[in-house]
Write an enzyme that holds these catalytic residues in place. Sequence first.
Site, PDB file in Angstrom:
ATOM      1  N   TYR A  12      51.682 -21.538-126.956  1.00 34.78           N
ATOM      2  CA  TYR A  12      51.735 -20.165-127.472  1.00 34.78           C
ATOM      3  C   TYR A  12      52.152 -19.195-126.369  1.00 34.78           C
ATOM      4  O   TYR A  12      51.955 -19.476-125.183  1.00 34.78           O
ATOM      5  CB  TYR A  12      50.391 -19.747-128.089  1.00 34.78           C
ATOM      6  CG  TYR A  12      49.265 -19.543-127.109  1.00 34.78           C
ATOM      7  CD1 TYR A  12      48.723 -20.616-126.414  1.00 34.78           C
ATOM      8  CD2 TYR A  12      48.737 -18.278-126.878  1.00 34.78           C
ATOM      9  CE1 TYR A  12      47.672 -20.435-125.520  1.00 34.78           C
ATOM     10  CE2 TYR A  12      47.693 -18.083-125.981  1.00 34.78           C
ATOM     11  CZ  TYR A  12      47.172 -19.170-125.310  1.00 34.78           C
ATOM     12  OH  TYR A  12      46.136 -18.997-124.407  1.00 34.78           O
ATOM     13  N   ARG A  89      49.462 -29.273-133.914  1.00 31.98           N
ATOM     14  CA  ARG A  89      49.424 -30.739-133.784  1.00 31.98           C
ATOM     15  C   ARG A  89      49.696 -31.388-135.134  1.00 31.98           C
ATOM     16  O   ARG A  89      50.410 -32.402-135.219  1.00 31.98           O
ATOM     17  CB  ARG A  89      48.076 -31.195-133.231  1.00 31.98           C
ATOM     18  CG  ARG A  89      47.826 -30.733-131.802  1.00 31.98           C
ATOM     19  CD  ARG A  89      46.554 -31.342-131.230  1.00 31.98           C
ATOM     20  NE  ARG A  89      46.164 -30.649-130.013  1.00 31.98           N
ATOM     21  CZ  ARG A  89      45.256 -29.657-129.973  1.00 31.98           C
ATOM     22  NH1 ARG A  89      44.615 -29.279-131.071  1.00 31.98           N
ATOM     23  NH2 ARG A  89      44.975 -29.061-128.824  1.00 31.98           N
ATOM     24  N   ASP A 118      49.368 -27.878-123.110  1.00 31.68           N
ATOM     25  CA  ASP A 118      50.350 -27.441-122.108  1.00 31.68           C
ATOM     26  C   ASP A 118      49.737 -27.105-120.753  1.00 31.68           C
ATOM     27  O   ASP A 118      50.460 -26.898-119.787  1.00 31.68           O
ATOM     28  CB  ASP A 118      51.224 -26.283-122.644  1.00 31.68           C
ATOM     29  CG  ASP A 118      50.433 -25.033-123.011  1.00 31.68           C
ATOM     30  OD1 ASP A 118      49.208 -24.985-122.771  1.00 31.68           O
ATOM     31  OD2 ASP A 118      51.064 -24.089-123.535  1.00 31.68           O
ATOM     32  N   ASP A 119      48.408 -27.019-120.668  1.00 32.67           N
ATOM     33  CA  ASP A 119      47.809 -26.586-119.401  1.00 32.67           C
ATOM     34  C   ASP A 119      47.095 -27.699-118.631  1.00 32.67           C
ATOM     35  O   ASP A 119      46.590 -27.463-117.543  1.00 32.67           O
ATOM     36  CB  ASP A 119      46.832 -25.420-119.644  1.00 32.67           C
ATOM     37  CG  ASP A 119      45.744 -25.755-120.655  1.00 32.67           C
ATOM     38  OD1 ASP A 119      45.912 -26.724-121.427  1.00 32.67           O
ATOM     39  OD2 ASP A 119      44.722 -25.047-120.670  1.00 32.67           O
ATOM     40  N   GLU A 204      38.604 -33.948-132.497  1.00 32.33           N
ATOM     41  CA  GLU A 204      39.149 -35.264-132.173  1.00 32.33           C
ATOM     42  C   GLU A 204      38.618 -36.305-133.160  1.00 32.33           C
ATOM     43  O   GLU A 204      39.355 -37.159-133.646  1.00 32.33           O
ATOM     44  CB  GLU A 204      38.790 -35.648-130.731  1.00 32.33           C
ATOM     45  CG  GLU A 204      39.487 -34.798-129.647  1.00 32.33           C
ATOM     46  CD  GLU A 204      38.820 -33.437-129.391  1.00 32.33           C
ATOM     47  OE1 GLU A 204      37.817 -33.107-130.065  1.00 32.33           O
ATOM     48  OE2 GLU A 204      39.318 -32.717-128.511  1.00 32.33           O
ATOM     49  N   HIS A 231      41.564 -31.976-117.471  1.00 34.29           N
ATOM     50  CA  HIS A 231      41.556 -30.837-118.394  1.00 34.29           C
ATOM     51  C   HIS A 231      41.529 -29.544-117.595  1.00 34.29           C
ATOM     52  O   HIS A 231      40.576 -28.762-117.664  1.00 34.29           O
ATOM     53  CB  HIS A 231      40.327 -30.953-119.316  1.00 34.29           C
ATOM     54  CG  HIS A 231      40.283 -29.946-120.413  1.00 34.29           C
ATOM     55  ND1 HIS A 231      39.484 -28.826-120.356  1.00 34.29           N
ATOM     56  CD2 HIS A 231      40.947 -29.876-121.583  1.00 34.29           C
ATOM     57  CE1 HIS A 231      39.656 -28.121-121.464  1.00 34.29           C
ATOM     58  NE2 HIS A 231      40.535 -28.734-122.224  1.00 34.29           N
ATOM     59  N   ARG A 233      42.497 -25.732-116.496  1.00 32.50           N
ATOM     60  CA  ARG A 233      42.758 -24.506-117.251  1.00 32.50           C
ATOM     61  C   ARG A 233      43.283 -23.470-116.280  1.00 32.50           C
ATOM     62  O   ARG A 233      42.782 -23.351-115.154  1.00 32.50           O
ATOM     63  CB  ARG A 233      41.476 -24.020-117.933  1.00 32.50           C
ATOM     64  CG  ARG A 233      40.870 -25.095-118.851  1.00 32.50           C
ATOM     65  CD  ARG A 233      39.770 -24.534-119.728  1.00 32.50           C
ATOM     66  NE  ARG A 233      40.330 -23.683-120.760  1.00 32.50           N
ATOM     67  CZ  ARG A 233      39.666 -22.643-121.276  1.00 32.50           C
ATOM     68  NH1 ARG A 233      38.478 -22.331-120.847  1.00 32.50           N
ATOM     69  NH2 ARG A 233      40.223 -21.929-122.219  1.00 32.50           N
TER      70      ARG A 233
END
Length: 258
Positions: A12, A89, A118-119, A204, A231, A233
């Site tokens: 986004y 997704r 994306d991060d 998930e 993960h 950020r």
Amino acid sequence: SPPTIFVITPTYARLVQKAELTRLSQTFLHVPQLHWIVVEDSPHKTPLVTDLLMKSGLTYTHLHMPTAKDRKLQEGDPSWLKPRGVEQRNEGLRWLREDRRAQPGGDSQHGVVYFADDDNTYSLQIFEEMRSTQRVSVWPVGLVGGMKYERPVVEGGKVVRFHTGWRPSRPFPMDMAGFAVSLKLVLANPEACFDGDAPMGLLESSLLQGLVTIDELEPKADNCTKVLVWHTRTEKPKMKREEALQAQGLGSDPAVEV
Ligand code: UDP
Ligand code: MN
């Protein structure tokens, strides 16, 4: 030939988007047989993402699907309030199923599907680990869930439980970055998708419950002992100076894409 890895990435518009997508695309350039499915959370494809993909050198599909207004996280909401990237997704899955139907036979079902935000930070090794996925493969994720890592616990080559800091009784207490699904399984279960109404922490599970059981999970990364994805950020950049200059008509040139 090795199976293609279809990577589905929701994204986004925000100040750091181009930086995130640049880093991600340049990681993916090092991965053979990768097809990037980028799904913009937007009512239209943006020039920034269109141009970045065109120049990326990757095999890609560019989609868009706006998040319904009542599902969208509002400025100031805590990040755990609503799941993010859900419709995107699912749109990636929809495209994949339709596209594979249009190309029947041969190698067209030979693939692996991975959901890459994306991060996050991805080691190249994780893509080679997931390439041999038969049904659903799993591995640890670093820096997630208020923990150094979360992981499936493997005994005798099988997943027997999960190391997680929160509600281990969830059906699949894993982060999005910690599993991949074979394309065959995705195609054989045409209804399987993410449930945006799933209670917190069960996104998930909402996909995986329709696809596998715990004892069928295929542990990768040395029986889930190696962290190969994080993960991470990205901090929101401060725009205090920018705003101060803008107020004097001296803000940065809006024609410069950042
Ligand atoms: N995302 C999106 N729309 C949004 C917020 C996030 O498409 O309104 C994407 C984001 O680019 C990322 C994924 O959804 O690829 C997960 O979002 P985020 O990284 O913010 O979630 P978290 O790291 O907090 O789980
Ligand atoms: Mn994230």
